[in-house]
Scaffold this motif. Structure first.
Motif, mmCIF file in Angstrom:
data_model
loop_
_atom_site.group_PDB
_atom_site.id
_atom_site.type_symbol
_atom_site.label_atom_id
_atom_site.label_comp_id
_atom_site.label_asym_id
_atom_site.label_seq_id
_atom_site.Cartn_x
_atom_site.Cartn_y
_atom_site.Cartn_z
ATOM 1 N N VAL A 291 0.843 -1.197 0.000
ATOM 2 C CA VAL A 291 0.000 0.000 0.000
ATOM 3 C C VAL A 291 0.880 1.248 0.000
ATOM 4 N N ASP A 292 1.857 1.294 0.897
ATOM 5 C CA ASP A 292 2.715 2.470 0.978
ATOM 6 C C ASP A 292 3.600 2.615 -0.253
ATOM 7 N N ALA A 293 4.016 1.520 -0.858
ATOM 8 C CA ALA A 293 4.800 1.602 -2.086
ATOM 9 C C ALA A 293 3.972 2.229 -3.211
ATOM 10 N N ALA A 294 2.713 1.841 -3.320
ATOM 11 C CA ALA A 294 1.839 2.433 -4.337
ATOM 12 C C ALA A 294 1.550 3.896 -4.015
ATOM 13 N N ARG A 295 1.419 4.224 -2.745
ATOM 14 C CA ARG A 295 1.202 5.626 -2.369
ATOM 15 C C ARG A 295 2.430 6.470 -2.708
ATOM 16 N N ALA A 296 3.624 5.910 -2.524
ATOM 17 C CA ALA A 296 4.843 6.634 -2.912
ATOM 18 C C ALA A 296 4.808 6.942 -4.404
ATOM 19 N N ALA A 297 4.392 5.966 -5.202
ATOM 20 C CA ALA A 297 4.309 6.165 -6.654
ATOM 21 C C ALA A 297 3.271 7.232 -6.997
ATOM 22 N N SER A 298 2.150 7.203 -6.318
ATOM 23 C CA SER A 298 1.116 8.211 -6.546
ATOM 24 C C SER A 298 1.635 9.604 -6.221
#
Length: 184
Positions: free
Chosen positions: A83-90
């Protein structure tokens, strides 16, 4: 009646520098997302689009859509590290849309990718929350002059935001106190 935050100067070169930095931070944790959610390219596409803008591309609707798609991937992902990895990308793709406003909220746009990447490191290393992360050290040491300059025009990072908010404030403080940019 609340007043609107004052405008700050923000050049296109600074915007590109902030976006490139955010994309570098997010790229470091993309493998975590991809290991847990194979076949979902939305976060990688967001980071790639951020790099295109950072390297001179246009700020397009497609870039904004990629930021939202990575955000949606975060909502659908598990475990928390993914989840946090995808949020970093966002955050990386959304950094291209930093507003020239002297608002503490804008600090999240500048440093959000780094804070979420640091949280990924915490979650995957099994370390306790109060242990400094290598990702925050990397983010501090590789912040380009554009990041330092833009932060200098913004209020300090806002309160709240749970552990990611704490990491954001730690990095914000470190960059303001001991700026050591070595990045582009």
């Amino acid at each position: 009646m609340p007043t609107e935050p004052a405008d700050i100067p923000l050049s296109e070169d600074e915007l590109r520098g902030v976006t490139g930095y955010a994309a570098e931070c997010a790229r470091r944790v993309l493998p975590v997302f991809e290991a847990h959610v194979p076949g979902d390219a939305r976060p990688r596409e967001a980071v790639d689009a951020a790099f295109v803008f950072a390297e001179g591309g246009r700020r397009t609707a497609a870039l904004r859509q990629r930021a939202w798609a990575a955000y949606k991937a975060a909502q659908e992902a598990a475990p928390a590290a993914a989840v946090d990895a995808a949020r970093a990308a966002s955050h990386a793709a959304a950094a291209a849309y930093l507003h020239p406003k002297a608002s503490a909220h804008q600090v999240k746009h500048v440093l959000g990718a780094a804070a979420h990447a640091a949280r990924v490191e915490e979650l995957t290393s099994g370390e306790h929350e109060d242990v400094p992360t290598g990702t925050l050290d990397w983010a501090r040491d590789h912040a380009p002059p554009a990041v330092i300059a833009v932060l200098g025009r913004l209020p300090h990072a806002p309160s709240g935001g749970g552990r990611v908010g704490e990491l954001l404030r730690t990095l914000d403080s470190a960059l303001r106190t001991h700026p050591t940019p070595t990045g582009p």
